[in-house]
Write an enzyme that holds these catalytic residues in place. Structure first.
Site, PDB file in Angstrom:
ATOM      1  N   LYS A 162      -6.168 -29.437   0.910  1.00 48.43           N
ATOM      2  CA  LYS A 162      -7.084 -30.590   0.860  1.00 48.43           C
ATOM      3  C   LYS A 162      -7.040 -31.379   2.172  1.00 48.43           C
ATOM      4  O   LYS A 162      -8.076 -31.743   2.708  1.00 48.43           O
ATOM      5  CB  LYS A 162      -6.721 -31.524  -0.306  1.00 48.43           C
ATOM      6  CG  LYS A 162      -6.851 -30.895  -1.683  1.00 48.43           C
ATOM      7  CD  LYS A 162      -6.670 -31.913  -2.802  1.00 48.43           C
ATOM      8  CE  LYS A 162      -5.293 -32.539  -2.873  1.00 48.43           C
ATOM      9  NZ  LYS A 162      -4.190 -31.611  -3.162  1.00 48.43           N
TER      10      LYS A 162
ATOM     11  N   ARG B 189      -5.983 -38.611  -9.396  1.00 47.93           N
ATOM     12  CA  ARG B 189      -5.060 -37.576  -9.860  1.00 47.93           C
ATOM     13  C   ARG B 189      -4.831 -37.661 -11.356  1.00 47.93           C
ATOM     14  O   ARG B 189      -4.095 -36.838 -11.909  1.00 47.93           O
ATOM     15  CB  ARG B 189      -3.718 -37.772  -9.160  1.00 47.93           C
ATOM     16  CG  ARG B 189      -3.404 -36.759  -8.063  1.00 47.93           C
ATOM     17  CD  ARG B 189      -2.062 -37.146  -7.486  1.00 47.93           C
ATOM     18  NE  ARG B 189      -1.378 -36.154  -6.727  1.00 47.93           N
ATOM     19  CZ  ARG B 189      -1.437 -36.045  -5.404  1.00 47.93           C
ATOM     20  NH1 ARG B 189      -2.228 -36.806  -4.704  1.00 47.93           N
ATOM     21  NH2 ARG B 189      -0.676 -35.152  -4.798  1.00 47.93           N
TER      22      ARG B 189
ATOM     23  N   ARG C 212       4.686 -25.815   5.887  1.00 46.26           N
ATOM     24  CA  ARG C 212       3.788 -26.690   6.652  1.00 46.26           C
ATOM     25  C   ARG C 212       4.524 -27.816   7.381  1.00 46.26           C
ATOM     26  O   ARG C 212       5.601 -28.244   6.973  1.00 46.26           O
ATOM     27  CB  ARG C 212       2.659 -27.229   5.772  1.00 46.26           C
ATOM     28  CG  ARG C 212       3.078 -28.210   4.725  1.00 46.26           C
ATOM     29  CD  ARG C 212       1.911 -28.526   3.811  1.00 46.26           C
ATOM     30  NE  ARG C 212       2.266 -29.574   2.882  1.00 46.26           N
ATOM     31  CZ  ARG C 212       1.443 -30.077   1.978  1.00 46.26           C
ATOM     32  NH1 ARG C 212       0.224 -29.585   1.854  1.00 46.26           N
ATOM     33  NH2 ARG C 212       1.837 -31.037   1.176  1.00 46.26           N
TER      34      ARG C 212
ATOM     35  N   ARG D  12       7.548 -32.922   5.665  1.00 46.17           N
ATOM     36  CA  ARG D  12       7.601 -33.924   4.596  1.00 46.17           C
ATOM     37  C   ARG D  12       8.823 -33.709   3.717  1.00 46.17           C
ATOM     38  O   ARG D  12       9.160 -32.579   3.361  1.00 46.17           O
ATOM     39  CB  ARG D  12       6.337 -33.814   3.733  1.00 46.17           C
ATOM     40  CG  ARG D  12       5.200 -34.636   4.269  1.00 46.17           C
ATOM     41  CD  ARG D  12       3.924 -34.368   3.555  1.00 46.17           C
ATOM     42  NE  ARG D  12       4.010 -34.490   2.097  1.00 46.17           N
ATOM     43  CZ  ARG D  12       2.966 -34.376   1.303  1.00 46.17           C
ATOM     44  NH1 ARG D  12       1.774 -34.143   1.814  1.00 46.17           N
ATOM     45  NH2 ARG D  12       3.097 -34.490   0.001  1.00 46.17           N
TER      46      ARG D  12
ATOM     47  N   ARG E 100       5.638 -31.139  -8.498  1.00 47.80           N
ATOM     48  CA  ARG E 100       4.291 -31.608  -8.148  1.00 47.80           C
ATOM     49  C   ARG E 100       3.233 -30.721  -8.810  1.00 47.80           C
ATOM     50  O   ARG E 100       2.179 -31.205  -9.234  1.00 47.80           O
ATOM     51  CB  ARG E 100       4.128 -31.639  -6.622  1.00 47.80           C
ATOM     52  CG  ARG E 100       4.922 -32.795  -6.005  1.00 47.80           C
ATOM     53  CD  ARG E 100       5.224 -32.608  -4.541  1.00 47.80           C
ATOM     54  NE  ARG E 100       4.052 -32.557  -3.709  1.00 47.80           N
ATOM     55  CZ  ARG E 100       4.042 -32.073  -2.450  1.00 47.80           C
ATOM     56  NH1 ARG E 100       5.157 -31.593  -1.920  1.00 47.80           N
ATOM     57  NH2 ARG E 100       2.950 -32.085  -1.758  1.00 47.80           N
TER      58      ARG E 100
HETATM   59  P1  AMP Z   1      -0.028 -35.813  -1.420  1.00 48.64           P
HETATM   60  O1  AMP Z   1       0.157 -36.146   0.022  1.00 48.64           O
HETATM   61  O2  AMP Z   1      -1.444 -36.023  -1.881  1.00 48.64           O
HETATM   62  O3  AMP Z   1       0.513 -34.467  -1.795  1.00 48.64           O
HETATM   63  O4  AMP Z   1       0.843 -36.884  -2.238  1.00 48.64           O
HETATM   64  C1  AMP Z   1       2.244 -36.970  -2.093  1.00 48.64           C
HETATM   65  C2  AMP Z   1       2.843 -37.744  -3.234  1.00 48.64           C
HETATM   66  O5  AMP Z   1       2.312 -39.084  -3.243  1.00 48.64           O
HETATM   67  C3  AMP Z   1       2.525 -37.192  -4.609  1.00 48.64           C
HETATM   68  O6  AMP Z   1       3.419 -36.156  -4.998  1.00 48.64           O
HETATM   69  C4  AMP Z   1       2.685 -38.443  -5.484  1.00 48.64           C
HETATM   70  O7  AMP Z   1       4.048 -38.758  -5.682  1.00 48.64           O
HETATM   71  C5  AMP Z   1       2.101 -39.522  -4.579  1.00 48.64           C
HETATM   72  N1  AMP Z   1       0.641 -39.674  -4.777  1.00 48.64           N
HETATM   73  C6  AMP Z   1      -0.347 -39.419  -3.866  1.00 48.64           C
HETATM   74  N2  AMP Z   1      -1.562 -39.667  -4.381  1.00 48.64           N
HETATM   75  C7  AMP Z   1      -1.349 -40.080  -5.655  1.00 48.64           C
HETATM   76  C8  AMP Z   1      -2.209 -40.469  -6.722  1.00 48.64           C
HETATM   77  N3  AMP Z   1      -3.550 -40.472  -6.594  1.00 48.64           N
HETATM   78  N4  AMP Z   1      -1.624 -40.834  -7.904  1.00 48.64           N
HETATM   79  C9  AMP Z   1      -0.294 -40.836  -8.059  1.00 48.64           C
HETATM   80  N5  AMP Z   1       0.582 -40.467  -7.101  1.00 48.64           N
HETATM   81  C10 AMP Z   1       0.058 -40.092  -5.901  1.00 48.64           C
END
Ligand code: AMP
Length: 216
Positions: A13, A89, A128, A162, A173
């Protein structure tokens, strides 16, 4: 134009959102990036989110909806349009977004679902890394810098991994994705705005399919 990129962690994404920013002039609105910035800055939101993110769980809907609402008031998003990356989400987040868009006089044009199988995602995520200076994304197998150790875009050698990109957290996740986020495919199918692309293809092919879906 405002669009949502839907898909599991590691679907690509972020990579696709950055390419769409260039192709379509939209602004990437990544809640993951915003939360990581809050954690780094030690803000109250960051302090609440840190442990949940490290465990691979979902940050509370209230926190996430709050930061998205604030971001939707900023000029760049209002003028250029947003690519929602990693948001919504959960169903409450999707319903809140519907309300926010109406309140702020914005519309949702399309939802692109990136269809990918679970198992390759673990490998994709584990490999990554990003440039710590300009944010360009890389992968040790699929998208290496042209010169090893040097960012193609800005020349920096400051690469970052990360903390939540390890196998155990990735599996958590993925569980959160299947329990809370995958049901949004039905939610957006019902609106007639969902378009699905095959996220297992190469980066450029996926991008071409997305642009075609948005123009079609
Ligand atoms: P991402 O970078 O989108 O993979 O997000 C990393 C982490 O941030 C996720 O595993 C969640 O812990 C938190 N996170 C990001 N976006 C959301 C969301 N829309 N709702 C809840 N937690 C989020």
């Amino acid at each position: 134009m405002n669009i949502i990129l839907l898909g599991p962690p590691g679907a690509g994404k972020g990579t696709q959102a950055k390419m769409l920013m260039e192709a379509k002039g939209l602004v990437q609105l990544s809640t993951g990036d915003m939360l990581r910035a809050a954690v780094k800055a030690g803000t109250p939101v960051g302090l609440q989110a840190k442990a949940v993110m490290e465990a691979g769980g979902l940050v509370s809907d209230d926190i996430v909806i709050g930061i998205v609402s604030d971001r939707l008031d900023e000029a760049d998003v209002r003028e250029q349009g947003a690519i929602f990356d990693g948001f919504p989400r959960t169903q409450p987040q999707a319903e809140a977004l519907d309300k926010l868009l109406v309140e702020k006089g914005l519309t949702l044009d399309a939802v692109i679902n990136m269809a990918v199988e679970d198992e390759p995602l673990v490998g994709r995520i584990s490999g990554r890394f990003t440039c710590g200076d300009c944010g360009e994304g890389y992968h040790k197998e699929f998208k290496k810098p042209a010169v090893e150790g040097v960012c193609d875009k800005c020349g920096s050698s400051n690469f970052k991994f990360r903390a939540d990109d390890n196998e155990e957290t990735v599996r958590e996740r993925l569980k959160a994705y299947h329990a809370d986020t995958a049901p949004l495919i039905d939610y957006y199918t019902a609106t007639g705005k969902l378009k699905t692309v095959d996220g297992m293809k190469g980066i450029d092919e996926v991008q071409a399919a997305m642009v075609a879906a948005l123009e079609g």
